[in-house]
Design an enzyme around this catalytic site. Structure first.
Site, PDB file in Angstrom:
ATOM      1  N   HIS A  21       0.856  -1.179   0.000  1.00  0.00           N
ATOM      2  CA  HIS A  21       0.000   0.000   0.000  1.00  0.00           C
ATOM      3  C   HIS A  21       0.893   1.230   0.000  1.00  0.00           C
ATOM      4  O   HIS A  21       2.115   1.126   0.056  1.00  0.00           O
ATOM      5  CB  HIS A  21      -0.931   0.006   1.224  1.00  0.00           C
ATOM      6  CG  HIS A  21      -0.248   0.308   2.514  1.00  0.00           C
ATOM      7  ND1 HIS A  21      -0.778   1.154   3.448  1.00  0.00           N
ATOM      8  CD2 HIS A  21       0.937  -0.097   3.021  1.00  0.00           C
ATOM      9  CE1 HIS A  21       0.034   1.243   4.483  1.00  0.00           C
ATOM     10  NE2 HIS A  21       1.081   0.486   4.249  1.00  0.00           N
ATOM     11  N   CYS A  31       6.446   6.437   3.681  1.00  0.00           N
ATOM     12  CA  CYS A  31       5.172   5.723   3.557  1.00  0.00           C
ATOM     13  C   CYS A  31       4.315   6.239   2.403  1.00  0.00           C
ATOM     14  O   CYS A  31       3.312   5.623   2.059  1.00  0.00           O
ATOM     15  CB  CYS A  31       4.399   5.793   4.867  1.00  0.00           C
ATOM     16  SG  CYS A  31       5.244   4.954   6.217  1.00  0.00           S
ATOM     17  N   HIS A  35       4.929   0.361  -0.648  1.00  0.00           N
ATOM     18  CA  HIS A  35       5.715  -0.517   0.211  1.00  0.00           C
ATOM     19  C   HIS A  35       4.798  -1.614   0.754  1.00  0.00           C
ATOM     20  O   HIS A  35       3.580  -1.527   0.643  1.00  0.00           O
ATOM     21  CB  HIS A  35       6.369   0.271   1.357  1.00  0.00           C
ATOM     22  CG  HIS A  35       5.382   0.892   2.295  1.00  0.00           C
ATOM     23  ND1 HIS A  35       4.671   2.038   1.993  1.00  0.00           N
ATOM     24  CD2 HIS A  35       4.970   0.515   3.536  1.00  0.00           C
ATOM     25  CE1 HIS A  35       3.883   2.354   2.998  1.00  0.00           C
ATOM     26  NE2 HIS A  35       4.031   1.434   3.956  1.00  0.00           N
ATOM     27  N   HIS A  37       3.899  -4.879   3.765  1.00  0.00           N
ATOM     28  CA  HIS A  37       3.960  -5.358   5.145  1.00  0.00           C
ATOM     29  C   HIS A  37       3.529  -6.820   5.170  1.00  0.00           C
ATOM     30  O   HIS A  37       2.724  -7.255   4.348  1.00  0.00           O
ATOM     31  CB  HIS A  37       2.975  -4.601   6.051  1.00  0.00           C
ATOM     32  CG  HIS A  37       3.227  -3.147   6.181  1.00  0.00           C
ATOM     33  ND1 HIS A  37       4.167  -2.632   7.035  1.00  0.00           N
ATOM     34  CD2 HIS A  37       2.656  -2.084   5.563  1.00  0.00           C
ATOM     35  CE1 HIS A  37       4.161  -1.315   6.948  1.00  0.00           C
ATOM     36  NE2 HIS A  37       3.246  -0.951   6.055  1.00  0.00           N
ATOM     37  N   HIS A  70      -1.259 -10.827  -0.781  1.00  0.00           N
ATOM     38  CA  HIS A  70      -0.448 -10.574  -1.978  1.00  0.00           C
ATOM     39  C   HIS A  70      -1.163  -9.667  -2.981  1.00  0.00           C
ATOM     40  O   HIS A  70      -1.121  -9.890  -4.186  1.00  0.00           O
ATOM     41  CB  HIS A  70       0.017 -11.885  -2.622  1.00  0.00           C
ATOM     42  CG  HIS A  70       1.053 -12.568  -1.797  1.00  0.00           C
ATOM     43  ND1 HIS A  70       0.719 -13.430  -0.780  1.00  0.00           N
ATOM     44  CD2 HIS A  70       2.401 -12.476  -1.802  1.00  0.00           C
ATOM     45  CE1 HIS A  70       1.836 -13.861  -0.207  1.00  0.00           C
ATOM     46  NE2 HIS A  70       2.874 -13.298  -0.806  1.00  0.00           N
ATOM     47  N   GLU A 140       0.827  -3.908  11.746  1.00  0.00           N
ATOM     48  CA  GLU A 140       1.694  -3.626  10.596  1.00  0.00           C
ATOM     49  C   GLU A 140       3.081  -4.206  10.806  1.00  0.00           C
ATOM     50  O   GLU A 140       3.775  -4.509   9.848  1.00  0.00           O
ATOM     51  CB  GLU A 140       1.837  -2.114  10.384  1.00  0.00           C
ATOM     52  CG  GLU A 140       0.756  -1.534   9.556  1.00  0.00           C
ATOM     53  CD  GLU A 140       1.113  -0.159   9.024  1.00  0.00           C
ATOM     54  OE1 GLU A 140       0.377   0.294   8.149  1.00  0.00           O
ATOM     55  OE2 GLU A 140       2.096   0.465   9.463  1.00  0.00           O
TER      56      GLU A 140
END
Length: 157
Positions: A21, A31, A35, A37, A70, A140
């Site tokens: 996201h 951010c 990127h 998580h 994914h 996260e």
């Protein structure tokens, strides 16, 4: 059970999923870039067993989180659609991705707070009248999470 004053029944479920996201921020931050998580979601649902003896079906939770795994999660504010693709315009970038690789959420940003809210709303859509409370926690990383709790009206209210 003579001495029991009340009983609370709650189910707990957890699962990890990998998604990417980026955030809409008014200040410079890493951010703002795409990127990913390895998120962990935890769900607690309080209620009474339904006619099948379940407060909520764990399979619904598994299927819901599979839809995020994914994938690129984006806000509906940033997208338009074009022949099987999602065009994402944000932070001076244009991404063109196949629709099958994107989850568009109806939230103003893609923070852990809004992901938790989105998940809780999907759970609510499948919740029976027997469910009293839904709590969703989205981690996260090992140090930080966002949590939302939905308290529902009692049956017949």
């Amino acid at each position: 059970m003579k001495r029991v004053v009340s009983i609370k029944r709650r189910i707990y479920w957890t699962k990890e999923f990998d998604s990417s996201h980026f955030l809409e921020l008014e200040y410079e931050s890493k951010c703002r870039r795409l990127h990913g998580h390895t998120y962990r979601v935890e769900v607690e649902i309080e209620g009474e067993p339904n006619e099948h003896g379940m407060i909520f079906d764990f399979n619904h939770l598994s299927e819901l989180i599979k839809t995020l795994d994914h994938k690129v999660i984006v806000s509906e504010k940033w997208v338009r659609y074009e022949e099987g693709y999602v065009l994402i315009e944000k932070n001076d970038k244009l991404l063109k991705l196949p629709r099958s690789e994107v989850v568009v959420i109806d939230k103003p940003n893609v923070t852990a707070e809004y992901i938790a809210e989105w998940i809780s709303e999907r759970i609510l859509e499948n919740a029976g009248e027997n469910v009293r409370e839904i709590r969703v926690r989205v981690w996260e990383d090992p140090r930080s999470y966002a949590e939302i709790t939905l308290t529902l009206k009692p049956q017949g209210s």
